[in-house]
Every structure is written in C-alpha cells, then in structure tokens.
Design a protein around this motif. Structure first.
Motif, PDB file in Angstrom:
ATOM      1  N   GLU A   1     -12.672   8.621  35.842  1.00  0.00           N
ATOM      2  CA  GLU A   1     -11.234   8.420  35.685  1.00  0.00           C
ATOM      3  C   GLU A   1     -10.935   7.053  35.074  1.00  0.00           C
ATOM      4  OE1 GLU A   1      -9.550   9.171  39.498  1.00  0.00           O
ATOM      5  OE2 GLU A   1      -9.840  11.349  39.368  1.00  0.00           O
ATOM      6  N   PHE A   2     -11.686   6.033  35.482  1.00  0.00           N
ATOM      7  CA  PHE A   2     -11.504   4.693  34.926  1.00  0.00           C
ATOM      8  C   PHE A   2     -11.788   4.698  33.426  1.00  0.00           C
ATOM      9  CE2 PHE A   2     -13.037   0.554  33.615  1.00  0.00           C
ATOM     10  CZ  PHE A   2     -12.138  -0.322  34.188  1.00  0.00           C
ATOM     11  N   TRP A   3     -12.907   5.322  33.028  1.00  0.00           N
ATOM     12  CA  TRP A   3     -13.283   5.357  31.609  1.00  0.00           C
ATOM     13  C   TRP A   3     -12.269   6.152  30.794  1.00  0.00           C
ATOM     14  CZ3 TRP A   3     -17.633   4.174  28.290  1.00  0.00           C
ATOM     15  CH2 TRP A   3     -18.467   3.177  28.816  1.00  0.00           C
ATOM     16  N   ASP A   4     -11.805   7.266  31.338  1.00  0.00           N
ATOM     17  CA  ASP A   4     -10.838   8.080  30.608  1.00  0.00           C
ATOM     18  C   ASP A   4      -9.534   7.307  30.411  1.00  0.00           C
ATOM     19  OD1 ASP A   4      -9.619  10.475  29.482  1.00  0.00           O
ATOM     20  OD2 ASP A   4      -8.521  10.597  31.380  1.00  0.00           O
ATOM     21  N   ASP A   5      -9.064   6.634  31.462  1.00  0.00           N
ATOM     22  CA  ASP A   5      -7.835   5.846  31.345  1.00  0.00           C
ATOM     23  C   ASP A   5      -7.997   4.734  30.314  1.00  0.00           C
ATOM     24  OD1 ASP A   5      -6.614   7.384  33.279  1.00  0.00           O
ATOM     25  OD2 ASP A   5      -7.018   5.982  34.918  1.00  0.00           O
ATOM     26  N   TYR A   6      -9.172   4.116  30.291  1.00  0.00           N
ATOM     27  CA  TYR A   6      -9.428   3.003  29.364  1.00  0.00           C
ATOM     28  C   TYR A   6      -9.531   3.500  27.919  1.00  0.00           C
ATOM     29  CZ  TYR A   6     -11.659  -1.126  27.296  1.00  0.00           C
ATOM     30  OH  TYR A   6     -11.962  -2.206  26.494  1.00  0.00           O
ATOM     31  N   MET A   7     -10.267   4.579  27.705  1.00  0.00           N
ATOM     32  CA  MET A   7     -10.506   5.082  26.351  1.00  0.00           C
ATOM     33  C   MET A   7      -9.283   5.790  25.767  1.00  0.00           C
ATOM     34  SD  MET A   7     -13.479   4.170  25.368  1.00  0.00           S
ATOM     35  CE  MET A   7     -15.090   3.656  25.955  1.00  0.00           C
ATOM     36  N   GLY A   8      -8.515   6.458  26.611  1.00  0.00           N
ATOM     37  CA  GLY A   8      -7.328   7.150  26.126  1.00  0.00           C
ATOM     38  C   GLY A   8      -7.650   8.232  25.113  1.00  0.00           C
ATOM     39  N   ASP A   9      -6.707   8.495  24.215  1.00  0.00           N
ATOM     40  CA  ASP A   9      -6.896   9.545  23.215  1.00  0.00           C
ATOM     41  C   ASP A   9      -7.664   9.068  21.990  1.00  0.00           C
ATOM     42  OD1 ASP A   9      -5.579  11.709  24.499  1.00  0.00           O
ATOM     43  OD2 ASP A   9      -3.640  10.811  24.009  1.00  0.00           O
ATOM     44  N   GLU A  10      -7.654   7.767  21.730  1.00  0.00           N
ATOM     45  CA  GLU A  10      -8.241   7.256  20.496  1.00  0.00           C
ATOM     46  C   GLU A  10      -9.502   6.430  20.718  1.00  0.00           C
ATOM     47  OE1 GLU A  10      -7.359   8.103  17.511  1.00  0.00           O
ATOM     48  OE2 GLU A  10      -5.742   9.354  18.286  1.00  0.00           O
ATOM     49  N   SER A  11      -9.905   6.206  21.953  1.00  0.00           N
ATOM     50  CA  SER A  11     -11.070   5.412  22.309  1.00  0.00           C
ATOM     51  C   SER A  11     -10.857   3.935  21.937  1.00  0.00           C
ATOM     52  CB  SER A  11     -12.334   5.972  21.659  1.00  0.00           C
ATOM     53  OG  SER A  11     -13.480   5.470  22.304  1.00  0.00           O
ATOM     54  N   ASN A  12     -11.923   3.135  22.051  1.00  0.00           N
ATOM     55  CA  ASN A  12     -11.793   1.698  21.850  1.00  0.00           C
ATOM     56  C   ASN A  12     -12.220   1.290  20.431  1.00  0.00           C
ATOM     57  OD1 ASN A  12     -14.518   2.126  22.058  1.00  0.00           O
ATOM     58  ND2 ASN A  12     -14.866   0.710  23.742  1.00  0.00           N
ATOM     59  N   GLN A  13     -12.109  -0.002  20.140  1.00  0.00           N
ATOM     60  CA  GLN A  13     -12.456  -0.510  18.811  1.00  0.00           C
ATOM     61  C   GLN A  13     -13.910  -0.222  18.469  1.00  0.00           C
ATOM     62  OE1 GLN A  13     -12.336  -4.761  18.430  1.00  0.00           O
ATOM     63  NE2 GLN A  13     -13.051  -4.752  16.316  1.00  0.00           N
ATOM     64  N   PHE A  14     -14.787  -0.354  19.452  1.00  0.00           N
ATOM     65  CA  PHE A  14     -16.207  -0.124  19.223  1.00  0.00           C
ATOM     66  C   PHE A  14     -16.443   1.277  18.669  1.00  0.00           C
ATOM     67  CE2 PHE A  14     -20.462   1.142  20.597  1.00  0.00           C
ATOM     68  CZ  PHE A  14     -21.214   0.061  20.196  1.00  0.00           C
TER      69      PHE A  14
END
Length: 265
Positions: free
Chosen positions: A20-33
């Motif tokens: 759940e933490f990773w999903d909330d952080y990544m969202g729909d578009e994921s991160n810059q990396f």
C-alpha cells in the motif's frame, strides 16, 4: 532449496507489507526513476506492436502494464503480492478488456506454464529479477511461454556498480584554487550471488529483500535456456534534470537487456 523457499516466502510477506505504501507513492505515473530511466528504454527494446500479447512479470501496482495497453498490447500481469494485485486492479478498471491481473509466484514453474504455452509475443520484468529469490524456474518457463523469436526484456540495478555494501563517495578537491567535486563508487562484492535487505523508498514500512547476481549469472542462465542477447542499454539520468548530489550521469544505475528466444533447428 528450502533456504530459497524460506527467503522467497519472507520476501513475499515483506512486499505485502509494503504494497500500500509503494502504491500510494508510485501513483498512476510512477516516479522519476521509472519515467526517465526505465520506461522509455524498455519501450524501445520491446518495440510493442498492436495486438501483441505481453507478459508483465512482477507488475507491482500495474503502472507499466497499463502503459503497454496504451501502446496497443494485450497484457497478462502477474505479481506474488496479492495486495499489489488488489491495488493494480483498482487502478485499471478502464483497461480491463486488454489487461488481466493474476497472483502468481514466478519461482513456481508450474503456475507460470498455466498462463499459456507459446502464447506470448514478449515478456518484460522492470526492476523485478532483483527481488526474486530464484529466477531459474522463470527462465525455464519463459522458454516455453514465448512464441518463436519471442523476446524477454528486463532491467536490474546495474550489478557492476550497485552491489551489496557498495559505497557512494563524494569528494571535493582543491586543485590550485580550482575547487572540483568528484563522485565515485567503491565496490566490495560482485561475483558471489547473495541476498541482502534494502530500502527502496524512504519511509516504507519494512525493508525488502534484494538478490545480487553478476552479469555473467544472468547471461549464462539465458544462454542455457536457448536465449540470445540482442539488445542492451545502460541508461543514465539527464544532467539538467537531476538534482541529487551523487552523479549518475556517467555511471549507469541500471542495465536493461533484451533476450530473444532462439529457434532450435
């Protein structure tokens, strides 16, 4: 074998805890990396064609699975974390006709083969093999799951530059009143495969397991199962966009490989 199963079970438990933490952080578009380093180069190597059937291995919350659908593919996406799959489904309601999620542990060859023998044009694993305790069952299965000339594209942290106990070094040198900053890496382990615990996102509930393997390990395993290497990218960040202190402009943080199923005469 029991040691690997225990590691795999614990790894799965930790990812369920972090899901759940990773999903909330990544969202729909994921991160810059993912957006800058992984996605564009992986898409380049995959060269998705409309109507292709693609297997997304260890799909997480389905960011790349949905991207593949946008490119015209029909996607089967698997992950051993049931909580990750739940989150992925919630984010993918509008794409359900071209995207199927399944809970599947890719260390279980029989479960993988149930997905469809010689029915996939391609398979992809974004930063996933480093999280899997034993990748040999997966490679055996891919030889059977992929169609003739099918490809497997995967990215991993670059084992030459990011191994267990590595150290980032930042130095400032005064050279005749000309102050220069230099960055480098100290490597202490490379050849020996080994598991270790890591934090991927600051603040995640628990550390997760990562599994270091040398380049020769990945490639020799691929060759053993009748794959050839026909594409490789070592991407780095764009200097004008990167604000971190450590210089990942000349030292690639990841490596992306394309393996192609060799036709057996």
């Amino acid at each position: 074998m029991s040691e690997w199963k225990e590691l795999n079970d614990e790894s799965k438990s930790r990812w369920n805890e972090n899901a759940e933490f990773w999903d909330d952080y990544m969202g729909d578009e994921s991160n810059q990396f993912h957006r800058e380093i992984i996605r564009p180069h992986t898409e380049n190597l995959l060269d998705v064609k409309t109507g292709q059937r693609i297997l997304d291995i260890a799909c997480g919350n389905g960011n790349f699975s949905r991207r593949l659908v946008d490119l015209g593919a029909n996607v089967v996406a698997v992950d051993y974390s049931s909580k990750m799959i739940e989150r992925a489904k919630l984010r993918s309601v509008s794409k359900i006709n071209q995207l199927q999620y399944k809970v599947c542990d890719v260390t279980n060859e029989e479960s993988l083969l149930e997905l469809g023998i010689q029915t996939f044009d391609s398979a992809v694993a974004n930063m996933a093999l480093i999280d899997i305790a034993d990748i040999q069952p997966l490679m055996r299965a891919l030889k059977i799951l992929l169609k003739e000339n099918g490809i497997f594209v995967f990215s991993v942290t670059h084992p030459c530059f990011q191994s267990p106990n590595m150290r980032n070094v930042h130095e400032i040198e005064d050279n005749n009143s000309n102050v220069q900053s230099k960055t480098s890496i100290q490597i202490f382990n490379y050849l020996t495969p080994q598991p270790y615990k890591a934090i991927g996102i600051k603040g995640q509930p628990t550390s997760h397991y990562m599994f270091h393997r040398s380049l020769s390990y990945y490639l020799n395993l691929a060759f053993q199962h009748h794959f050839v290497l026909d594409g490789i990218i070592e991407p780095s960040f764009r200097k004008e966009l990167e604000t971190n202190q450590f210089d990942w402009f000349e030292i690639p943080p990841v490596i992306i490989l394309r393996l192609r199923k060799q036709r057996l005469e």
